[in-house]
Design a protein around this motif. Structure first.
Motif, PDB file in Angstrom:
ATOM      1  N   THR A 142       0.856  -1.372   0.008  1.00  0.00           N
ATOM      2  CA  THR A 142      -0.140   0.131   0.036  1.00  0.00           C
ATOM      3  C   THR A 142       1.002   0.978  -0.089  1.00  0.00           C
ATOM      4  OG1 THR A 142       0.010  -0.005   2.503  1.00  0.00           O
ATOM      5  CG2 THR A 142      -1.887  -1.214   1.045  1.00  0.00           C
ATOM      6  N   PRO A 143       1.723   1.451  -1.036  1.00  0.00           N
ATOM      7  CA  PRO A 143       2.486   2.578  -1.169  1.00  0.00           C
ATOM      8  C   PRO A 143       1.750   3.863  -1.290  1.00  0.00           C
ATOM      9  CG  PRO A 143       2.640   1.285  -3.045  1.00  0.00           C
ATOM     10  CD  PRO A 143       1.726   0.678  -2.212  1.00  0.00           C
ATOM     11  N   ILE A 144       2.460   4.832  -0.768  1.00  0.00           N
ATOM     12  CA  ILE A 144       1.811   6.364  -1.073  1.00  0.00           C
ATOM     13  C   ILE A 144       2.234   6.534  -2.552  1.00  0.00           C
ATOM     14  CG2 ILE A 144       2.042   8.628  -0.456  1.00  0.00           C
ATOM     15  CD1 ILE A 144       3.213   7.676   2.086  1.00  0.00           C
ATOM     16  N   THR A 145       1.243   7.161  -3.252  1.00  0.00           N
ATOM     17  CA  THR A 145       1.502   7.470  -4.892  1.00  0.00           C
ATOM     18  C   THR A 145       0.884   8.744  -4.953  1.00  0.00           C
ATOM     19  OG1 THR A 145      -1.008   6.519  -5.303  1.00  0.00           O
ATOM     20  CG2 THR A 145       1.134   4.959  -5.345  1.00  0.00           C
ATOM     21  N   ALA A 146       1.013   9.305  -6.362  1.00  0.00           N
ATOM     22  CA  ALA A 146       0.406  10.597  -6.755  1.00  0.00           C
ATOM     23  C   ALA A 146      -0.104  10.538  -8.115  1.00  0.00           C
ATOM     24  CB  ALA A 146       1.592  11.553  -6.734  1.00  0.00           C
ATOM     25  N   ARG A 147      -0.846  11.502  -8.252  1.00  0.00           N
ATOM     26  CA  ARG A 147      -1.647  11.606  -9.848  1.00  0.00           C
ATOM     27  C   ARG A 147      -0.627  12.283 -10.876  1.00  0.00           C
ATOM     28  NH1 ARG A 147      -4.896  13.978  -6.364  1.00  0.00           N
ATOM     29  NH2 ARG A 147      -4.670  15.818  -7.604  1.00  0.00           N
ATOM     30  N   PRO A 148      -0.745  11.834 -12.004  1.00  0.00           N
ATOM     31  CA  PRO A 148       0.048  12.656 -12.922  1.00  0.00           C
ATOM     32  C   PRO A 148      -0.389  13.961 -13.166  1.00  0.00           C
ATOM     33  CG  PRO A 148      -1.228  10.845 -14.089  1.00  0.00           C
ATOM     34  CD  PRO A 148      -1.731  10.950 -12.688  1.00  0.00           C
ATOM     35  N   ASP A 149      -1.348  14.659 -12.798  1.00  0.00           N
ATOM     36  CA  ASP A 149      -1.705  16.065 -12.868  1.00  0.00           C
ATOM     37  C   ASP A 149      -1.038  16.700 -11.658  1.00  0.00           C
ATOM     38  OD1 ASP A 149      -3.320  15.014 -10.919  1.00  0.00           O
ATOM     39  OD2 ASP A 149      -5.259  16.142 -11.616  1.00  0.00           O
ATOM     40  N   GLU A 150      -0.569  15.998 -10.801  1.00  0.00           N
ATOM     41  CA  GLU A 150       0.134  17.098  -9.641  1.00  0.00           C
ATOM     42  C   GLU A 150       1.485  17.712  -9.920  1.00  0.00           C
ATOM     43  OE1 GLU A 150      -0.501  15.151  -5.468  1.00  0.00           O
ATOM     44  OE2 GLU A 150      -1.017  13.411  -6.463  1.00  0.00           O
ATOM     45  N   ASP A 151       1.433  18.934  -9.334  1.00  0.00           N
ATOM     46  CA  ASP A 151       2.617  19.553  -9.943  1.00  0.00           C
ATOM     47  C   ASP A 151       3.775  19.527  -8.910  1.00  0.00           C
ATOM     48  OD1 ASP A 151       2.119  21.215  -7.588  1.00  0.00           O
ATOM     49  OD2 ASP A 151       1.577  22.659  -8.644  1.00  0.00           O
TER      50      ASP A 151
END
Length: 353
Positions: free
Chosen positions: A69-78
């Motif tokens: 359950t890693p922390i991830t980010a979305r492609p639209d985050e700057d």
């Protein structure tokens, strides 16, 4: 976020393959994906070292040790949002994951902040005040850290490796033949480094010289014996120290030996078992540490203190400590056969750049 594809591997890949990827990449992480490139989990350098502490074999599949359950980010985050999230969650890497679960990038905090270009703020203390008695007669006129391994002094090899890793601020503790060490290293200008000295006027043990640091440090201090050769990147040790929120971390080395006799187990006079030439397994002190500023402040001024005393005090007072298992090349040059081994290893492990 470039070249992140080299960090991908399948869940059935062995831990050894994850080690290879992490060692060959600057990103210090593997992204575990399925056949469609969807993220299944992550494996970091810290995950591997914790597996080593649990004695997991390196042919075990990475799915057994990965973070599911890693922390991830979305492609639209700057960039600002990514950095803020990494700081808030105390992580060094963020997989960038699309809505369908596919990995489309990897944010790495060191790359985004260009840490290596500006240098790390942490002081490194190289403990070089020992007498080198076990290497006599080589150390009668030369301090052990200045003995040549190949064609370079041992301390110079260690210093150049640390500078290459991004460290620029050094204290060197000196005592026996200390003026020769000062003359050899100077102020560090030829390495674009700042070298200062802690002058021991008496025997101070393996930690007492830290009390001579003139100004309280503002960041964790790296401490390393000056008679070591290692390929360990101290940045990995520092990250591990932060991740475990430790007051002090000690690098440990796996050590195994075989008892040359049958060991008889007894309960009073009764024999309960006989083990024929059993192998004993330990983690031993590797002579490399990370100490928070408050730990440095606990060391009595100008006194004889050994590093085990420091850790015993922290454990007694309930302060958090951590063990960091080494898996990189490491050699403690304490005896003549170690010195001979270092001279055989140096060209392969530490080529003169």
């Amino acid at each position: 976020m470039t070249h992140w594809q080299s960090t991908l591997l399948s869940s059935s890949a062995p831990i050894a393959e994850a080690i290879r990827i992490i060692d060959e990449s600057s990103k210090q992480i593997c992204l575990v994906v399925d056949d469609q490139g969807r993220l299944q989990g992550t494996v970091t350098d810290g995950d591997i070292r914790r597996a080593i502490l649990r004695s997991h074999p390196l042919d075990l599949p990475v799915e057994r040790i990965m973070n599911r359950t890693p922390i991830t980010a979305r492609p639209d985050e700057d960039r600002a949002a990514l950095l803020a999230r990494m700081k808030a969650r105390r992580v060094h890497q963020l997989p960038i994951v699309a809505a369908d679960g596919r990995v489309v990038g990897l944010a790495v905090v060191d790359e985004m902040m260009q840490v290596d270009q500006r240098g790390l703020d942490n002081w490194v203390v190289l403990m070089a005040g020992g007498l080198g008695m076990r290497l006599r007669p080589l150390t009668e006129d030369t301090p052990k850290p200045l003995l040549k391994v190949g064609n370079r002094p041992l301390l110079e090899i260690a210093l150049e490796e640390l500078v290459r890793q991004g460290f620029r601020r050094f204290y060197v503790s000196v005592n026996y033949l200390g003026e020769k060490i000062k003359e050899a290293l100077g102020d560090g200008a030829r390495w674009d480094a700042d070298i200062r000295y802690l002058d021991e006027t008496k025997r101070m043990g393996t930690a007492g010289a830290l009390s001579l640091i003139p100004e309280p440090p503002e960041a964790p201090v790296m401490v390393m014996n000056a008679d070591l050769l290692t390929k360990l990147n101290l940045k990995s040790l520092l990250d591990y120290h932060h991740d475990h929120r430790a007051a002090a971390t000690i690098a440990v080395r796996d050590y195994e030996f075989q008892v040359p006799y049958g060991v008889v187990r007894v309960d009073n006079q009764r024999i309960v078992g006989i083990d024929e030439k059993p192998r004993q397994h330990f983690f031993v002190n590797a002579g490399i540490y990370v100490l928070n500023p408050e730990v440095i402040a606990r060391i009595p001024r100008d006194s004889f203190v050994d590093m085990p005393d420091v850790f015993d005090g922290l454990i007694r007072d309930g302060l958090p400590t951590a063990a960091f298992p080494l898996r990189e090349y490491w050699l403690d040059i304490g005896r003549m056969n170690d010195f001979d081994q270092a001279n055989r290893d140096v060209e392969l492990e530490f080529p003169d750049r």
